[in-house]
Design an enzyme around this catalytic site. Structure first.
Site, PDB file in Angstrom:
ATOM      1  N   LYS A  11       0.828  -1.208   0.000  1.00 24.27           N
ATOM      2  CA  LYS A  11       0.000   0.000   0.000  1.00 24.27           C
ATOM      3  C   LYS A  11       0.868   1.265   0.000  1.00 24.27           C
ATOM      4  CE  LYS A  11      -3.922  -2.299   2.293  1.00 24.27           C
ATOM      5  NZ  LYS A  11      -4.859  -2.221   3.450  1.00 24.27           N
ATOM      6  N   TYR A  51     -12.688  -1.533  -3.213  1.00 19.81           N
ATOM      7  CA  TYR A  51     -13.134  -1.663  -1.819  1.00 19.81           C
ATOM      8  C   TYR A  51     -14.649  -1.459  -1.678  1.00 19.81           C
ATOM      9  CZ  TYR A  51      -8.354  -1.891   0.006  1.00 19.81           C
ATOM     10  OH  TYR A  51      -7.072  -2.278   0.325  1.00 19.81           O
ATOM     11  N   ASN A 114      -1.997   0.109   6.942  1.00 17.38           N
ATOM     12  CA  ASN A 114      -1.455  -1.166   7.407  1.00 17.38           C
ATOM     13  C   ASN A 114      -0.595  -1.900   6.376  1.00 17.38           C
ATOM     14  OD1 ASN A 114      -3.524  -1.921   5.779  1.00 17.38           O
ATOM     15  ND2 ASN A 114      -4.688  -3.025   7.330  1.00 17.38           N
ATOM     16  N   HIS A 117      -2.067  -5.452   1.546  1.00 20.16           N
ATOM     17  CA  HIS A 117      -3.363  -6.097   1.340  1.00 20.16           C
ATOM     18  C   HIS A 117      -3.154  -7.570   1.042  1.00 20.16           C
ATOM     19  CE1 HIS A 117      -7.408  -6.870  -0.279  1.00 20.16           C
ATOM     20  NE2 HIS A 117      -6.795  -7.531  -1.251  1.00 20.16           N
ATOM     21  N   GLU A 128      -9.729  -9.783  -7.693  1.00 17.37           N
ATOM     22  CA  GLU A 128      -8.786  -8.688  -7.454  1.00 17.37           C
ATOM     23  C   GLU A 128      -7.593  -8.759  -8.411  1.00 17.37           C
ATOM     24  OE1 GLU A 128     -10.028  -8.388  -2.723  1.00 17.37           O
ATOM     25  OE2 GLU A 128      -8.028  -9.121  -3.253  1.00 17.37           O
TER      26      GLU A 128
HETATM   27  P1  IDP Z   1      -8.102  -6.561   5.691  1.00 23.27           P
HETATM   28  O1  IDP Z   1      -7.281  -5.637   4.815  1.00 23.27           O
HETATM   29  O2  IDP Z   1      -7.281  -7.153   6.810  1.00 23.27           O
HETATM   30  O3  IDP Z   1      -8.842  -7.615   4.912  1.00 23.27           O
HETATM   31  P2  IDP Z   1     -10.646  -5.158   5.971  1.00 23.27           P
HETATM   32  O4  IDP Z   1     -11.518  -5.248   7.165  1.00 23.27           O
HETATM   33  O5  IDP Z   1     -11.065  -5.863   4.718  1.00 23.27           O
HETATM   34  O6  IDP Z   1      -9.188  -5.647   6.422  1.00 23.27           O
HETATM   35  O7  IDP Z   1     -10.437  -3.616   5.667  1.00 23.27           O
HETATM   36  C1  IDP Z   1      -9.840  -3.187   4.465  1.00 23.27           C
HETATM   37  C2  IDP Z   1      -8.864  -2.071   4.769  1.00 23.27           C
HETATM   38  O8  IDP Z   1      -9.584  -0.933   5.254  1.00 23.27           O
HETATM   39  C3  IDP Z   1      -7.861  -2.392   5.888  1.00 23.27           C
HETATM   40  O9  IDP Z   1      -6.761  -3.149   5.433  1.00 23.27           O
HETATM   41  C4  IDP Z   1      -7.472  -1.001   6.350  1.00 23.27           C
HETATM   42  O10 IDP Z   1      -6.539  -0.394   5.442  1.00 23.27           O
HETATM   43  C5  IDP Z   1      -8.809  -0.260   6.237  1.00 23.27           C
HETATM   44  N1  IDP Z   1      -9.556  -0.257   7.503  1.00 23.27           N
HETATM   45  C6  IDP Z   1     -10.189  -1.315   8.059  1.00 23.27           C
HETATM   46  N2  IDP Z   1     -10.783  -0.968   9.212  1.00 23.27           N
HETATM   47  C7  IDP Z   1     -10.528   0.348   9.378  1.00 23.27           C
HETATM   48  C8  IDP Z   1     -10.890   1.302  10.390  1.00 23.27           C
HETATM   49  O11 IDP Z   1     -11.588   1.004  11.377  1.00 23.27           O
HETATM   50  N3  IDP Z   1     -10.420   2.581  10.220  1.00 23.27           N
HETATM   51  C9  IDP Z   1      -9.675   2.953   9.139  1.00 23.27           C
HETATM   52  N4  IDP Z   1      -9.319   2.093   8.173  1.00 23.27           N
HETATM   53  C10 IDP Z   1      -9.733   0.801   8.285  1.00 23.27           C
HETATM   54 MG    MG Z   2     -10.418  -7.470   3.615  1.00 21.44          MG
END
Ligand code: IDP
Ligand code: MG
Length: 139
Positions: A11, A51, A114, A117, A128
């Site tokens: 990312k 997304y 984070n 992905h 994807e």
């Molecule tokens: P994942 O990437 O571990 O599958 P998901 O729940 O699918 O997690 O969320 C997609 C992305 O959205 C996350 O990787 C993160 O970058 C962002 N995200 C998820 N939850 C939050 C939040 O509570 N606040 C801000 N960004 C979030």
């Molecule tokens: Mg996810």
């Protein structure tokens, strides 16, 4: 039945901090073969579509801004049990909860930013991967 491919993005935060090489090294050392890879930048429309499942979530706008603010590395990875093993390698969504030695524990700054992905299912891995790559770009 589990297929052997998953999709990943390094990312914008990981690219900005110069972590491309270190993360790819860890991915390779963990037994994943790179099937497709490129440096690219998503448009707002791209990120909203990619997304789309999160469009009702309160963080959706923040997520789209983050994911489009700079280049990403998109890649398709191959390994037995790729989807599950890659999710294990990257660790929990929130780096505060991620296990020691995982990519998010090592390189992610926060729940929002984070670093990496990983597809959450074989079906989404295929969708994807096809979102980012044409057949001629997959090896
Ligand atoms: P994942 O990437 O571990 O599958 P998901 O729940 O699918 O997690 O969320 C997609 C992305 O959205 C996350 O990787 C993160 O970058 C962002 N995200 C998820 N939850 C939050 C939040 O509570 N606040 C801000 N960004 C979030
Ligand atoms: Mg996810």
């Amino acid at each position: 039945m589990a297929t052997n491919r998953t999709f990943t993005m390094l990312k914008p935060d990981a690219v900005e901090k110069g972590h491309i090489g270190a993360i790819l090294e860890k991915i390779s050392a963990s037994g994943f073969r790179i099937v497709a890879m490129k440096l690219t930048q998503m448009t707002k429309a791209d990120a909203q579509s990619f997304y789309g499942i999160h469009k009702e979530r309160p963080f959706f706008g923040e997520l789209v801004d983050y994911m489009t603010r700079g280049p990403i590395v998109a890649a398709i990875l191959e390994k037995d049990n790729a989807v599950e093993d890659f999710r294990t390698l990257i660790g929990a969504t929130n780096p505060a909860d991620a296990a020691e030695g995982t990519i998010r524990k090592m390189y992610a700054a926060s729940l929002g930013e984070n670093a990496v992905h990983g597809s959450d299912s074989d079906e989404n891995a295929a969708i994807e991967g096809a979102f980012h790559f044409s057949g001629r770009e997959m090896f």
